[in-house]
Design a protein around this motif. Structure first.
Motif, PDB file in Angstrom:
ATOM      1  N   MET A   1       0.828  -1.184   0.000  1.00  0.00           N
ATOM      2  CA  MET A   1       0.000   0.000   0.000  1.00  0.00           C
ATOM      3  C   MET A   1       0.873   1.248   0.000  1.00  0.00           C
ATOM      4  N   SER A   2       0.474   2.229  -0.756  1.00  0.00           N
ATOM      5  CA  SER A   2       1.166   3.508  -0.799  1.00  0.00           C
ATOM      6  C   SER A   2       0.732   4.368   0.374  1.00  0.00           C
ATOM      7  N   ASP A   3       1.521   5.408   0.658  1.00  0.00           N
ATOM      8  CA  ASP A   3       1.145   6.348   1.711  1.00  0.00           C
ATOM      9  C   ASP A   3      -0.152   7.054   1.326  1.00  0.00           C
ATOM     10  N   PRO A   4      -1.024   7.321   2.324  1.00  0.00           N
ATOM     11  CA  PRO A   4      -2.295   7.967   2.001  1.00  0.00           C
ATOM     12  C   PRO A   4      -2.112   9.397   1.514  1.00  0.00           C
ATOM     13  N   MET A   5      -3.013   9.826   0.666  1.00  0.00           N
ATOM     14  CA  MET A   5      -3.052  11.200   0.182  1.00  0.00           C
ATOM     15  C   MET A   5      -4.072  11.956   1.029  1.00  0.00           C
ATOM     16  N   THR A   6      -3.885  13.266   1.175  1.00  0.00           N
ATOM     17  CA  THR A   6      -4.815  14.074   1.956  1.00  0.00           C
ATOM     18  C   THR A   6      -5.920  14.583   1.044  1.00  0.00           C
ATOM     19  N   LEU A   7      -7.146  14.514   1.545  1.00  0.00           N
ATOM     20  CA  LEU A   7      -8.313  14.958   0.783  1.00  0.00           C
ATOM     21  C   LEU A   7      -8.868  16.215   1.436  1.00  0.00           C
ATOM     22  N   LYS A   8      -8.952  17.302   0.681  1.00  0.00           N
ATOM     23  CA  LYS A   8      -9.458  18.584   1.178  1.00  0.00           C
ATOM     24  C   LYS A   8     -10.989  18.580   1.127  1.00  0.00           C
ATOM     25  N   ILE A   9     -11.624  19.102   2.173  1.00  0.00           N
ATOM     26  CA  ILE A   9     -13.090  19.193   2.224  1.00  0.00           C
ATOM     27  C   ILE A   9     -13.510  20.568   1.731  1.00  0.00           C
ATOM     28  N   GLU A  10     -14.466  20.594   0.791  1.00  0.00           N
ATOM     29  CA  GLU A  10     -14.972  21.854   0.255  1.00  0.00           C
ATOM     30  C   GLU A  10     -16.481  21.950   0.490  1.00  0.00           C
ATOM     31  N   PRO A  11     -17.028  23.164   0.453  1.00  0.00           N
ATOM     32  CA  PRO A  11     -18.473  23.306   0.641  1.00  0.00           C
ATOM     33  C   PRO A  11     -19.244  22.628  -0.496  1.00  0.00           C
ATOM     34  N   LEU A  12     -20.403  22.065  -0.175  1.00  0.00           N
ATOM     35  CA  LEU A  12     -21.255  21.441  -1.182  1.00  0.00           C
ATOM     36  C   LEU A  12     -22.106  22.515  -1.842  1.00  0.00           C
ATOM     37  N   THR A  13     -21.897  22.712  -3.140  1.00  0.00           N
ATOM     38  CA  THR A  13     -22.710  23.659  -3.910  1.00  0.00           C
ATOM     39  C   THR A  13     -23.255  22.947  -5.138  1.00  0.00           C
ATOM     40  N   THR A  14     -24.323  23.475  -5.679  1.00  0.00           N
ATOM     41  CA  THR A  14     -24.925  22.908  -6.884  1.00  0.00           C
ATOM     42  C   THR A  14     -23.902  22.834  -8.013  1.00  0.00           C
TER      43      THR A  14
END
Length: 173
Positions: A1-14
């Motif tokens: 397994m590779s090192d995990p990548m970071t996932l940025k959280i963004e606001p939910l918009t249409t």
């Protein structure tokens, strides 16, 4: 397994969610009065997709839209996103019932997930994943939450899972 990548959280918009499906909300939605003016109807916020395995529109007695309630346990963060799923034969809508925000993780790609995105949905926003959109199962934040779910019941393989390598690390807040 590779090192995990970071996932940025963004606001939910249409607009930001459009490649993956519909945001189900009353804000900026078309509405009109019904029932002698006593009820405001926010019309056609999302479309239910029902397909057969050959991608034809569902015929009577093959597929049908169903309504269920899913009860999602709160997740502990940081959380590792190591799999996604998709439903190639129908859309899947989630409408929160517990008055709590939640996270939505989706990805582009047809055969396998690519380019993951994470969104924070308010307690007043539902989502409707289009047929075939890669997504993570429900991600409740603070407590166990109920969701009204509208999706497809019928024959054929309608749930495909894919393990991610590398995985993605999701931190909240």
């Amino acid at each position: 397994m590779s090192d995990p990548m970071t996932l940025k959280i963004e606001p939910l918009t249409t607009e930001s969610f459009a490649p993956f499906g519909d945001v189900i909300q009353t804000e900026s939605a078309h509405s009109f009065l019904i029932n002698n003016g006593t009820t405001e109807r926010f019309h056609a916020l999302a479309a239910v997709e029902l397909l057969e395995e050959n991608n034809d529109v569902a015929r009577e007695n093959h597929s049908r839209a169903i309504i269920s309630i899913f009860r999602a346990e709160a997740r502990n963060f940081p959380f590792s996103i190591n799999m996604l799923e998709k439903h190639p034969l129908g859309s899947q809508a989630f409408i929160p019932l517990s008055g709590e925000p939640y996270l939505v993780v989706v990805a582009t790609g047809t055969d396998s997930p690519r380019q993951l995105r994470a969104f924070i949905a308010t307690a007043n926003q539902g989502v409707n994943y289009h047929a075939g959109v890669w997504h993570h199962p429900l991600l409740a934040l603070h407590k166990t939450c109920d969701f009204l779910v509208v999706d497809r019941q019928g024959s054929g393989v309608n749930c495909i899972e894919d393990d991610l390598d590398p995985s993605y690390l999701l931190s909240y807040p």
